[in-house]
Write an enzyme that holds these catalytic residues in place. Structure first.
Site, mmCIF file in Angstrom:
data_model
loop_
_atom_site.group_PDB
_atom_site.id
_atom_site.type_symbol
_atom_site.label_atom_id
_atom_site.label_comp_id
_atom_site.label_asym_id
_atom_site.label_seq_id
_atom_site.Cartn_x
_atom_site.Cartn_y
_atom_site.Cartn_z
ATOM 1 N N TYR A 196 0.823 -1.206 0.000
ATOM 2 C CA TYR A 196 0.000 0.000 0.000
ATOM 3 C C TYR A 196 0.863 1.264 0.000
ATOM 4 O O TYR A 196 0.363 2.357 0.225
ATOM 5 C CB TYR A 196 -0.953 0.009 1.222
ATOM 6 C CG TYR A 196 -2.045 -1.032 1.150
ATOM 7 C CD1 TYR A 196 -1.740 -2.382 0.994
ATOM 8 C CD2 TYR A 196 -3.384 -0.687 1.226
ATOM 9 C CE1 TYR A 196 -2.721 -3.351 0.936
ATOM 10 C CE2 TYR A 196 -4.383 -1.648 1.166
ATOM 11 C CZ TYR A 196 -4.033 -2.981 1.023
ATOM 12 O OH TYR A 196 -5.017 -3.938 0.968
ATOM 13 N N LYS A 214 3.767 -14.828 5.023
ATOM 14 C CA LYS A 214 3.907 -15.759 3.902
ATOM 15 C C LYS A 214 5.414 -15.930 3.648
ATOM 16 O O LYS A 214 5.906 -15.771 2.520
ATOM 17 C CB LYS A 214 3.171 -15.191 2.662
ATOM 18 C CG LYS A 214 3.095 -16.132 1.468
ATOM 19 C CD LYS A 214 2.101 -17.250 1.621
ATOM 20 C CE LYS A 214 2.187 -18.227 0.478
ATOM 21 N NZ LYS A 214 1.304 -19.398 0.616
ATOM 22 N N ASP A 249 -2.405 -18.425 4.126
ATOM 23 C CA ASP A 249 -3.451 -19.275 3.531
ATOM 24 C C ASP A 249 -4.032 -20.234 4.568
ATOM 25 O O ASP A 249 -5.251 -20.402 4.683
ATOM 26 C CB ASP A 249 -2.942 -20.024 2.285
ATOM 27 C CG ASP A 249 -1.480 -20.406 2.353
ATOM 28 O OD1 ASP A 249 -0.776 -19.934 3.259
ATOM 29 O OD2 ASP A 249 -1.030 -21.185 1.501
ATOM 30 N N ASP A 268 -5.622 -6.307 5.780
ATOM 31 C CA ASP A 268 -6.818 -5.737 5.162
ATOM 32 C C ASP A 268 -7.839 -6.850 4.902
ATOM 33 O O ASP A 268 -9.015 -6.754 5.252
ATOM 34 C CB ASP A 268 -6.395 -5.069 3.836
ATOM 35 C CG ASP A 268 -7.467 -4.164 3.276
ATOM 36 O OD1 ASP A 268 -8.512 -4.003 3.917
ATOM 37 O OD2 ASP A 268 -7.256 -3.618 2.170
#
Ligand SMILES: NC(=O)c1ccc[n+]([C@@H]2O[C@H](COP(=O)([O-])OP(=O)(O)OC[C@H]3O[C@@H](n4cnc5c(N)ncnc54)[C@H](O)[C@@H]3O)[C@@H](O)[C@H]2O)c1
Length: 341
Positions: free
Chosen positions: A123, A172, A205, A229
């Site tokens: 972002y 991740k 995930d 988010d």
């Protein structure tokens, strides 16, 4: 008297901001509002999505309550929400998700707080097409040691202050070994300073799957901007949807309180929006202003109205619902009764 900048926003914003203002004013806290525009309303009035008057007001008051702001998809101006977070270095995005009695949801016993890093990674706005044919595009996600440290530290500090038991770091790092890897490494280092709080970690995930099957195992979640988010919307879905999810953007010098949801253009101007999320964001603001009695009255009144379940907005009661205005009147009447007892 607290001076607060109020940004009504656009779409359903002005209607839920009006409800929120009325409820906060009835809570007993003394607030002097400075109303300013941003987003579409800023363009209409000042040809600027983030007018200087609005920025100056937030800088002066250090506290703002904000309605949702539409961000055009693809081209058009960049997100004003992101710009505000960067302008005031509001690095903490704090979003509680707690089951409430009377609200239909798959789970009854969720009590989570998501800490989303609010200023870095994808972002940051560092993005471009690689050539004039737009044959490819790049977005660069920068994660810094300092940025990771302060958000993880904020999550652990909050856990300690609020008697929470565990912080889960979400990442991740198996694929994004540098950016997500750095976040995880820093998270584990910070955790060593908080041995009274448990710490574990999950790959994003797996986290998404575990949240929708067994959310009760989680307490505080801390993660980078994009994952945060997405996960915070997911968490609001676990407890009854976007209409009930408040959020706070907090920095060293300023704080902006808002609902997690957006401007809901599909229901704007129809008296259908649920103002609870923004009202609950207002309660978070009252806590921030050390008006804890007023904050409690606001929360208790919303809880009572939801529990009673007779006059709910369409998102919570599709078969038999009331509009934003009637819902708000009911909250105000409940507050009146509660403050008398
Ligand atoms: N902080 C913010 O200002 C913020 C946050 C998210 C999205 N947005 C912007 O809002 C615009 C619309 O985004 P979107 O449609 O993806 O998401 P949204 O949150 O506006 O709406 C998603 C769905 O939830 C419903 N919904 C949302 N809030 C509700 C409420 N209070 N009561 C009842 N139903 C509600 C909507 O009707 C819609 O069906 C976009 O321009 C987006 O960029 C702004």
């Amino acid at each position: 008297m607290h001076e607060v900048t109020l940004i009504p926003g656009d779409g359903i914003g002005p209607s839920i901001a009006e409800s929120t203002r009325a409820v906060i004013e009835a809570s007993g806290a003394k607030i002097e509002w400075e109303v300013h525009q941003a987003g579409m309303a800023g363009i209409d009035q000042f040809k600027d999505p983030l007018p200087k008057e609005t920025l100056d007001s937030i800088a002066r008051n250090k506290v703002a309550l904000k309605g949702p702001l539409t961000t055009p998809v693809g081209m058009g101006f960049r997100s004003v929400n992101v710009a505000l977070r960067k302008e005031f270095d509001l690095y903490i995005n704090l979003r509680p998700a707690k089951s409430m009695e009377g609200v239909k949801s798959v789970f009854r016993d969720v009590d989570l707080v998501v800490f989303r890093e609010n200023t870095e990674e994808f972002y940051s706005g560092i993005e471009h097409y690689i050539d004039s044919k737009r044959s490819a595009a790049e977005t660069i996600g920068v994660v810094t040691r300092a940025g990771s440290d302060r958000i993880v530290r904020a999550a652990f500090d909050y856990a300690r202050e609020h008697g929470r038991r565990k912080v889960t770091i979400v990442h991740k790092a198996n694929i994004m070994k540098y950016t997500s890897g750095l976040f995880l490494d820093v998270g584990r280092e910070v955790a060593k300073e908080f041995l009274d709080i448990q710490c574990d970690d999950r790959i994003i995930d797996n986290m998404a799957m575990q949240l929708v099957t067994h959310p009760q195992q989680f307490d505080i979640i801390v993660t980078t901007n994009l994952f945060g988010d997405i996960l915070s919307d997911l968490c609001s879905g676990l407890v009854g949807g976007l209409g009930l999810a408040p959020g706070a953007n907090i920095g060293y010098d300023a704080a902006i309180f808002e609902a997690v949801h957006g401007s809901a253009p599909d229901i704007a101007g129809k008296d259908l929006a649920n103002p609870s999320a923004m009202i609950l964001a207002g309660a978070m603001m009252l806590d921030h202003l050390h008006e804890s009695r007023a904050a409690k009255l606001v929360r208790d009144s919303i809880s009572a109205v939801l529990k009673e379940g007779k006059k709910l907005t369409r998102d919570l009661s599709p078969e038999r619902s009331v509009g934003t205005k009637e819902f708000t009147q009911n909250v105000l009447a409940t507050m009146e009764l509660m403050s008398r007892n």
